[in-house]
Design a protein around this motif. Structure first.
Motif, mmCIF file in Angstrom:
data_model
loop_
_atom_site.group_PDB
_atom_site.id
_atom_site.type_symbol
_atom_site.label_atom_id
_atom_site.label_comp_id
_atom_site.label_asym_id
_atom_site.label_seq_id
_atom_site.Cartn_x
_atom_site.Cartn_y
_atom_site.Cartn_z
ATOM 1 N N HIS A 52 -45.984 -63.808 33.858
ATOM 2 C CA HIS A 52 -47.034 -63.267 33.109
ATOM 3 C C HIS A 52 -46.926 -61.783 33.396
ATOM 4 C CE1 HIS A 52 -51.680 -63.208 31.919
ATOM 5 N NE2 HIS A 52 -50.898 -62.451 31.173
ATOM 6 N N VAL A 53 -46.528 -61.095 32.423
ATOM 7 C CA VAL A 53 -46.142 -59.677 32.519
ATOM 8 C C VAL A 53 -47.120 -59.036 31.085
ATOM 9 C CG1 VAL A 53 -44.295 -58.166 31.944
ATOM 10 C CG2 VAL A 53 -43.921 -60.255 33.415
ATOM 11 N N LEU A 54 -47.428 -57.930 31.358
ATOM 12 C CA LEU A 54 -48.452 -57.163 30.381
ATOM 13 C C LEU A 54 -47.349 -55.935 30.000
ATOM 14 C CD1 LEU A 54 -51.539 -56.921 32.397
ATOM 15 C CD2 LEU A 54 -50.889 -58.500 30.595
ATOM 16 N N VAL A 109 -39.948 -58.900 23.792
ATOM 17 C CA VAL A 109 -38.946 -59.842 23.565
ATOM 18 C C VAL A 109 -37.890 -59.335 24.910
ATOM 19 C CG1 VAL A 109 -36.855 -60.271 22.238
ATOM 20 C CG2 VAL A 109 -39.316 -60.314 21.228
ATOM 21 N N GLU A 110 -37.585 -58.242 25.075
ATOM 22 C CA GLU A 110 -36.827 -57.817 26.312
ATOM 23 C C GLU A 110 -37.167 -58.400 27.695
ATOM 24 O OE1 GLU A 110 -33.814 -56.445 26.210
ATOM 25 O OE2 GLU A 110 -33.923 -56.823 24.285
ATOM 26 N N VAL A 111 -38.321 -58.324 27.786
ATOM 27 C CA VAL A 111 -39.172 -58.776 29.259
ATOM 28 C C VAL A 111 -38.896 -60.314 29.042
ATOM 29 C CG1 VAL A 111 -41.318 -59.562 30.240
ATOM 30 C CG2 VAL A 111 -41.024 -57.343 29.513
ATOM 31 N N ILE A 136 -36.790 -66.457 30.277
ATOM 32 C CA ILE A 136 -37.595 -67.455 29.698
ATOM 33 C C ILE A 136 -37.131 -67.380 28.196
ATOM 34 C CG2 ILE A 136 -39.268 -67.480 31.355
ATOM 35 C CD1 ILE A 136 -40.999 -65.488 29.528
ATOM 36 N N ASP A 137 -36.289 -66.625 27.657
ATOM 37 C CA ASP A 137 -35.991 -66.238 26.284
ATOM 38 C C ASP A 137 -35.596 -67.701 25.752
ATOM 39 O OD1 ASP A 137 -33.637 -65.854 27.834
ATOM 40 O OD2 ASP A 137 -32.689 -64.823 26.303
ATOM 41 N N GLY A 165 -42.062 -69.514 31.967
ATOM 42 C CA GLY A 165 -41.561 -69.906 33.028
ATOM 43 C C GLY A 165 -42.097 -71.439 33.381
ATOM 44 N N GLU A 166 -42.863 -71.926 32.438
ATOM 45 C CA GLU A 166 -43.458 -73.343 32.761
ATOM 46 C C GLU A 166 -43.932 -73.864 31.334
ATOM 47 O OE1 GLU A 166 -47.827 -73.318 34.212
ATOM 48 O OE2 GLU A 166 -46.839 -71.659 35.153
ATOM 49 N N GLN A 167 -44.189 -75.083 31.337
ATOM 50 C CA GLN A 167 -44.795 -75.799 30.180
ATOM 51 C C GLN A 167 -46.274 -75.057 29.899
ATOM 52 O OE1 GLN A 167 -43.504 -78.053 27.744
ATOM 53 N NE2 GLN A 167 -45.075 -77.310 26.605
#
Length: 123
Positions: A42-44, A73-75, A81-82, A110-112
Motif C-alpha cells: 500500500h503506497v501513496l 504504474v511505476e510503483v 505487482i504489475d 501484493g495479495e488477492q
C-alpha cells in the motif's frame, strides 16, 4: 492553492518535516508507504505541489494528474505487482472516506484484493 500548505500532513511529508518510507519519486511526485496499510503493498503517490483532491488536480493541472498516475504504474512495477494486478484509487469527498486534504493516489496489491464497492446486484 499554494505550492504547499503549512498544516497539510502530506506537504510536511513531501518537505521531509515528517518522516516517511520513500518508494519512488520524480521532480513532480513523491510515493511512500502508507503507515495504515490496507493490503500487503500500500503506497501513496502524491503530487509535490498541494491540491486539495483529485477533482481539483484534474481541473487545475491535468498533466500533473497524469504524472501521478504514471508514478502509480511505476510503483506497481517496482513493487513487483504489475503482472499479478493492483488497484489504484483516489478518495475524493466525505463519502469516499477521504481523511487527508492533499490529492493522493493509493496503489494497493501484493495479495488477492476483495471486491470493490457493493456486491453486484441484479434487478
Amino acid at each position: 492553492m499554494s505550492s504547499t500548505e503549512a498544516d497539510c500532513l502530506f506537504c510536511k511529508i513531501v518537505l521531509g518535516d515528517i518522516p516517511s518510507t520513500p518508494v519512488y519519486e520524480t521532480g513532480l511526485t513523491y510515493a511512500f508507504r502508507d503507515i495504515n496499510a490496507q493490503a500487503e503493498i500500500h503506497v501513496l503517490v502524491v503530487p509535490r505541489q498541494h491540491y486539495e483532491d483529485a477533482a481539483v488536480l484534474a481541473s487545475e493541472d491535468p498533466a500533473l494528474l497524469a504524472e501521478v498516475m504514471l508514478a502509480g504504474v511505476e510503483v506497481a512495477k517496482q513493487e513487483g505487482i504489475d503482472e499479478s494486478g493492483y488497484r489504484m484509487v483516489f478518495n475524493t469527498g466525505p463519502d469516499a472516506g477521504r481523511t487527508v486534504f492533499h490529492a493522493h493516489l493509493h496503489v494497493l496489491g501484493g495479495e488477492q484484493l476483495g471486491l470493490f464497492g457493493r456486491p453486484y446486484r441484479t434487478g
